[in-house]
Design a protein around this motif. Structure first.
Motif, PDB file in Angstrom:
ATOM      1  N   VAL A  55       3.221  -1.394  13.304  1.00 57.00           N
ATOM      2  CA  VAL A  55       2.926  -1.606  11.880  1.00 57.00           C
ATOM      3  C   VAL A  55       3.212  -0.342  11.078  1.00 57.00           C
ATOM      4  O   VAL A  55       3.712  -0.398   9.954  1.00 57.00           O
ATOM      5  CB  VAL A  55       1.457  -2.044  11.692  1.00 57.00           C
ATOM      6  N   GLY A  56       2.900   0.823  11.658  1.00 62.33           N
ATOM      7  CA  GLY A  56       3.190   2.078  10.970  1.00 62.33           C
ATOM      8  C   GLY A  56       4.670   2.251  10.690  1.00 62.33           C
ATOM      9  O   GLY A  56       5.063   2.712   9.605  1.00 62.33           O
ATOM     10  N   GLU A  57       5.504   1.861  11.636  1.00 63.06           N
ATOM     11  CA  GLU A  57       6.942   1.975  11.426  1.00 63.06           C
ATOM     12  C   GLU A  57       7.458   0.924  10.440  1.00 63.06           C
ATOM     13  O   GLU A  57       8.420   1.161   9.703  1.00 63.06           O
ATOM     14  CB  GLU A  57       7.683   1.883  12.760  1.00 63.06           C
ATOM     15  N   LEU A  58       6.816  -0.242  10.409  1.00 60.08           N
ATOM     16  CA  LEU A  58       7.142  -1.222   9.367  1.00 60.08           C
ATOM     17  C   LEU A  58       6.852  -0.634   7.984  1.00 60.08           C
ATOM     18  O   LEU A  58       7.614  -0.837   7.038  1.00 60.08           O
ATOM     19  CB  LEU A  58       6.309  -2.488   9.559  1.00 60.08           C
ATOM     20  N   ALA A  59       5.741   0.094   7.898  1.00 59.15           N
ATOM     21  CA  ALA A  59       5.374   0.716   6.630  1.00 59.15           C
ATOM     22  C   ALA A  59       6.427   1.730   6.201  1.00 59.15           C
ATOM     23  O   ALA A  59       6.827   1.780   5.031  1.00 59.15           O
ATOM     24  CB  ALA A  59       4.007   1.392   6.755  1.00 59.15           C
ATOM     25  N   GLN A  60       6.901   2.540   7.141  1.00 59.73           N
ATOM     26  CA  GLN A  60       7.920   3.524   6.814  1.00 59.73           C
ATOM     27  C   GLN A  60       9.204   2.845   6.357  1.00 59.73           C
ATOM     28  O   GLN A  60       9.850   3.283   5.408  1.00 59.73           O
ATOM     29  CB  GLN A  60       8.193   4.416   8.025  1.00 59.73           C
ATOM     30  N   ALA A  61       9.565   1.749   7.002  1.00 60.90           N
ATOM     31  CA  ALA A  61      10.762   1.005   6.595  1.00 60.90           C
ATOM     32  C   ALA A  61      10.606   0.464   5.176  1.00 60.90           C
ATOM     33  O   ALA A  61      11.555   0.462   4.389  1.00 60.90           O
ATOM     34  CB  ALA A  61      11.028  -0.133   7.575  1.00 60.90           C
ATOM     35  N   ALA A  62       9.396   0.007   4.841  1.00 55.43           N
ATOM     36  CA  ALA A  62       9.153  -0.511   3.492  1.00 55.43           C
ATOM     37  C   ALA A  62       9.252   0.594   2.452  1.00 55.43           C
ATOM     38  O   ALA A  62       9.799   0.392   1.358  1.00 55.43           O
ATOM     39  CB  ALA A  62       7.784  -1.176   3.431  1.00 55.43           C
ATOM     40  N   VAL A  63       8.735   1.782   2.773  1.00 54.23           N
ATOM     41  CA  VAL A  63       8.831   2.916   1.857  1.00 54.23           C
ATOM     42  C   VAL A  63      10.288   3.268   1.602  1.00 54.23           C
ATOM     43  O   VAL A  63      10.679   3.608   0.482  1.00 54.23           O
ATOM     44  CB  VAL A  63       8.073   4.137   2.424  1.00 54.23           C
ATOM     45  N   GLU A  64      11.106   3.152   2.643  1.00 54.79           N
ATOM     46  CA  GLU A  64      12.529   3.478   2.522  1.00 54.79           C
ATOM     47  C   GLU A  64      13.362   2.305   2.007  1.00 54.79           C
ATOM     48  O   GLU A  64      14.593   2.361   2.022  1.00 54.79           O
ATOM     49  CB  GLU A  64      13.058   3.931   3.888  1.00 54.79           C
ATOM     50  N   ASP A  75       1.312  -3.610   0.513  1.00 55.50           N
ATOM     51  CA  ASP A  75      -0.065  -4.112   0.582  1.00 55.50           C
ATOM     52  C   ASP A  75      -0.234  -5.052   1.773  1.00 55.50           C
ATOM     53  O   ASP A  75      -1.265  -5.022   2.461  1.00 55.50           O
ATOM     54  CB  ASP A  75      -0.505  -4.771  -0.726  1.00 55.50           C
ATOM     55  N   GLU A  76       0.784  -5.868   2.065  1.00 52.95           N
ATOM     56  CA  GLU A  76       0.724  -6.722   3.246  1.00 52.95           C
ATOM     57  C   GLU A  76       0.664  -5.883   4.519  1.00 52.95           C
ATOM     58  O   GLU A  76      -0.127  -6.146   5.429  1.00 52.95           O
ATOM     59  CB  GLU A  76       1.944  -7.636   3.305  1.00 52.95           C
ATOM     60  N   ILE A  77       1.504  -4.871   4.591  1.00 56.45           N
ATOM     61  CA  ILE A  77       1.527  -4.015   5.772  1.00 56.45           C
ATOM     62  C   ILE A  77       0.194  -3.286   5.926  1.00 56.45           C
ATOM     63  O   ILE A  77      -0.324  -3.148   7.036  1.00 56.45           O
ATOM     64  CB  ILE A  77       2.693  -3.017   5.686  1.00 56.45           C
TER      65      ILE A  77
END
Length: 280
Positions: free
Chosen positions: A117-126, A134-136
């Motif tokens: 999930v943390g890496e999904l968050a980084q992908a969303a930031v990028e 907010d979903e992540i």
């Protein structure tokens, strides 16, 4: 010294990108958590003392914050600082999860379920993912609470929950061009945001934000094929408030730019129909 940049904010969740350059020569100092938070360590390492315990956090670890808890970070083992993506939650959002004691654990080790999930968050930031932050954040909080309490968050859905998810999907489709956030849709469904996200994704197969983006893309594709309007106007009318984001998202979904899609719509109707079907 730490640079902090807010990359997302809603009524219930904020996301801050922290980049710390402190090293072994810098004197540690006490700080206080001002809200419930989960800071995912993307890079580097640091030590943290809180609640009488000392933790060593490395890439993949999570610093857990509880309002009012004091903590002190140190950097004697790493000379290059660290980078964290911190999700900050309101108490109204966290309390429905239960497991409130879990938010006092201080830190979590690198766990596969949380790292994903943390890496999904980084992908969303990028801007490399169509998931919303907010979903992540809610996924991360739910997985954290389950992992810290030793409980499983897997449960079957009732017929009522599935019906609510379908009703929410219909509402999203109808209101896709409007500004919509996860908490607002959850309130309309009479569910907590965490419960709503889980039931929607399990019923529909995608998250609410992913479904919203696909509804907007579908509408944009139709307008591109049918009308000679400026691409910027179409993007805005379909709910995209940033042209570059629209072009990037459309290209990722359709395999071509909006302009190329429009040209194809005039010369190869079959190809356009296939693209429209893929967006549905």
């Amino acid at each position: 010294m730490a640079d902090a940049a807010q990359v997302f904010s809603s009524s219930d969740i904020s996301v801050v990108d922290y980049r710390c350059t402190l090293g072994p020569a810098d004197q540690p100092f006490p700080e206080v958590h001002r809200c419930f938070s989960l800071a995912y360590v993307r890079k580097g390492s640091f030590g943290c003392r809180t609640g009488g315990r000392t933790f060593e956090l490395v890439a993949g670890s999570i610093l857990v914050g509880h309002p009012g808890n004091e903590y002190t970070c140190s950097h004697e083992h790493h000379v290059c600082g660290d980078e964290c993506l911190s999700f900050q939650f309101t108490s109204d959002l966290v309390e429905p999860l239960g497991a409130m004691k879990a938010w006092r654990v201080g830190a979590m080790p690198p766990l596969a379920s949380l790292i994903i999930v943390g890496e999904l968050a980084q992908a969303a930031v990028e801007k490399k993912s169509d998931l919303s932050l907010d979903e992540i954040g809610m996924m991360l909080a739910a997985r954290f609470a389950a992992a810290a309490s030793g409980e499983s968050n897997r449960q079957d859905l009732s017929a009522r929950e599935r019906r609510r998810a379908v009703e929410a999907a219909l509402w999203i489709s109808e209101h896709a061009p409007e500004p919509i956030d996860l908490a607002a849709i959850a309130r309309l469904s009479g569910l907590s945001p965490f419960h709503f996200l889980r039931s929607f994704a399990k019923t529909i197969g995608v998250t609410p934000h992913q479904y919203l983006v696909r509804c907007r893309l579908q509408q944009a594709a139709r307008l591109l094929a049918e009308r000679e309007r400026a691409i910027t106007d179409i993007a805005l009318d379909c709910g995209f408030n940033d042209l570059s984001n629209f072009i990037r998202t459309f290209r990722r979904a359709a395999g071509m730019s909006p302009r190329a899609f429009r040209r194809a719509s005039k010369g190869d109707r079959k190809k356009v129909q296939e693209r429209l079907a893929a967006l549905a």
